[in-house]
Design a protein around this motif. Structure first.
Motif, mmCIF file in Angstrom:
data_model
loop_
_atom_site.group_PDB
_atom_site.id
_atom_site.type_symbol
_atom_site.label_atom_id
_atom_site.label_comp_id
_atom_site.label_asym_id
_atom_site.label_seq_id
_atom_site.Cartn_x
_atom_site.Cartn_y
_atom_site.Cartn_z
ATOM 1 N N GLY A 43 0.817 -1.213 0.000
ATOM 2 C CA GLY A 43 0.000 0.000 0.000
ATOM 3 C C GLY A 43 0.848 1.258 0.000
ATOM 4 N N TRP A 44 1.905 1.240 0.776
ATOM 5 C CA TRP A 44 2.830 2.373 0.838
ATOM 6 C C TRP A 44 3.465 2.594 -0.534
ATOM 7 N N LEU A 45 3.889 1.491 -1.168
ATOM 8 C CA LEU A 45 4.527 1.589 -2.484
ATOM 9 C C LEU A 45 3.552 2.063 -3.561
ATOM 10 N N ILE A 46 2.313 1.620 -3.485
ATOM 11 C CA ILE A 46 1.307 2.082 -4.447
ATOM 12 C C ILE A 46 1.147 3.595 -4.338
ATOM 13 N N ALA A 47 1.047 4.086 -3.120
ATOM 14 C CA ALA A 47 0.892 5.532 -2.912
ATOM 15 C C ALA A 47 2.127 6.287 -3.388
ATOM 16 N N GLU A 48 3.302 5.748 -3.130
ATOM 17 C CA GLU A 48 4.551 6.400 -3.519
ATOM 18 C C GLU A 48 4.754 6.403 -5.029
ATOM 19 N N ARG A 49 4.388 5.306 -5.666
ATOM 20 C CA ARG A 49 4.714 5.112 -7.095
ATOM 21 C C ARG A 49 3.474 5.057 -7.980
ATOM 22 N N PHE A 50 2.389 5.634 -7.503
ATOM 23 C CA PHE A 50 1.111 5.559 -8.215
ATOM 24 C C PHE A 50 1.230 5.960 -9.675
ATOM 25 N N SER A 51 1.871 7.057 -9.938
ATOM 26 C CA SER A 51 1.980 7.579 -11.309
ATOM 27 C C SER A 51 2.804 6.683 -12.218
ATOM 28 N N ALA A 85 -2.631 1.804 4.472
ATOM 29 C CA ALA A 85 -1.284 2.334 4.207
ATOM 30 C C ALA A 85 -1.338 3.383 3.100
ATOM 31 N N MET A 86 -2.161 3.157 2.083
ATOM 32 C CA MET A 86 -2.303 4.163 1.024
ATOM 33 C C MET A 86 -2.876 5.457 1.596
ATOM 34 N N ILE A 87 -3.873 5.321 2.449
ATOM 35 C CA ILE A 87 -4.480 6.500 3.077
ATOM 36 C C ILE A 87 -3.446 7.237 3.924
ATOM 37 N N SER A 88 -2.725 6.490 4.727
ATOM 38 C CA SER A 88 -1.720 7.088 5.605
ATOM 39 C C SER A 88 -0.625 7.792 4.810
ATOM 40 N N ARG A 89 -0.151 7.159 3.766
ATOM 41 C CA ARG A 89 0.947 7.716 2.987
ATOM 42 C C ARG A 89 0.548 8.985 2.244
ATOM 43 N N THR A 90 -0.723 9.103 1.878
ATOM 44 C CA THR A 90 -1.171 10.268 1.117
ATOM 45 C C THR A 90 -1.838 11.315 1.999
ATOM 46 N N GLY A 91 -1.752 11.169 3.305
ATOM 47 C CA GLY A 91 -2.416 12.082 4.225
ATOM 48 C C GLY A 91 -2.117 13.555 3.991
ATOM 49 N N ALA A 92 -0.889 13.863 3.643
ATOM 50 C CA ALA A 92 -0.511 15.261 3.400
ATOM 51 C C ALA A 92 -0.601 15.628 1.918
ATOM 52 N N GLN A 93 -1.134 14.710 1.130
ATOM 53 C CA GLN A 93 -1.236 14.929 -0.317
ATOM 54 C C GLN A 93 -2.660 14.625 -0.788
ATOM 55 N N PRO A 94 -3.622 15.491 -0.486
ATOM 56 C CA PRO A 94 -5.019 15.200 -0.834
ATOM 57 C C PRO A 94 -5.247 14.984 -2.334
ATOM 58 N N ALA A 95 -4.501 15.665 -3.172
ATOM 59 C CA ALA A 95 -4.670 15.474 -4.623
ATOM 60 C C ALA A 95 -4.260 14.064 -5.025
ATOM 61 N N ARG A 96 -3.181 13.565 -4.442
ATOM 62 C CA ARG A 96 -2.737 12.195 -4.738
ATOM 63 C C ARG A 96 -3.776 11.199 -4.250
ATOM 64 N N TRP A 97 -4.314 11.425 -3.041
ATOM 65 C CA TRP A 97 -5.332 10.514 -2.523
ATOM 66 C C TRP A 97 -6.562 10.498 -3.433
ATOM 67 N N ARG A 98 -6.976 11.638 -3.956
ATOM 68 C CA ARG A 98 -8.128 11.681 -4.873
ATOM 69 C C ARG A 98 -7.855 10.839 -6.116
ATOM 70 N N GLN A 99 -6.637 10.914 -6.636
ATOM 71 C CA GLN A 99 -6.272 10.099 -7.796
ATOM 72 C C GLN A 99 -6.358 8.605 -7.468
ATOM 73 N N ILE A 100 -5.816 8.234 -6.333
ATOM 74 C CA ILE A 100 -5.798 6.829 -5.930
ATOM 75 C C ILE A 100 -7.205 6.332 -5.627
ATOM 76 N N SER A 101 -7.941 7.082 -4.826
ATOM 77 C CA SER A 101 -9.273 6.619 -4.421
ATOM 78 C C SER A 101 -10.225 6.501 -5.602
ATOM 79 N N ALA A 102 -9.982 7.269 -6.661
ATOM 80 C CA ALA A 102 -10.813 7.168 -7.863
ATOM 81 C C ALA A 102 -10.637 5.819 -8.555
ATOM 82 N N GLN A 103 -9.549 5.125 -8.271
ATOM 83 C CA GLN A 103 -9.271 3.832 -8.886
ATOM 84 C C GLN A 103 -9.865 2.653 -8.099
#
Length: 114
Positions: A43-51, A85-103
């Protein structure tokens, strides 16, 4: 699709993801704490390397398959390990979380909003 297949495919599709020793090779059940740790790392890696995930669609299909699984260990590892873990890793990056959660698929999204 069984737990070891989902886990194996996820580790193949997430660069740098740790492997989980399959219980079937040793005759022992997969340890829940080890499984949770591996899924948290994924989950951490997905958030880090999503793009840069090559097959992002497949990764999120596998996450949803894990949430639909009849294996309670897998559901627990996916929900409280990988998704949180994805939620935690993107906590300070709401735009990244929106991208991830849309998937996320419907069960994965329901877990977050539940």
């Amino acid at each position: 699709m069984d737990t070891s297949t989902i886990t194996s495919e996820l580790t193949q599709n997430i660069p740098g993801a740790p492997a989980l020793e399959a219980g079937s090779t040793t005759g022992q059940p997969i340890d829940l704490s080890a499984m949770h740790a591996v899924y948290s790392d994924m989950g951490w890696l997905i958030a880090e390397r999503f793009s840069s995930l090559e097959d992002r669609q497949r990764v999120f299909e596998l996450i949803e398959l894990g949430m639909r699984s009849g294996d309670p260990k897998l559901k627990h590892a996916v929900s409280t390990g990988l998704i949180e873990a994805m939620i935690s890793r993107t906590g300070a990056q709401p735009a990244r979380w929106r991208q991830i959660s849309a998937q996320l698929g419907p069960l994965s999204a329901a877990y977050i909003h539940g």
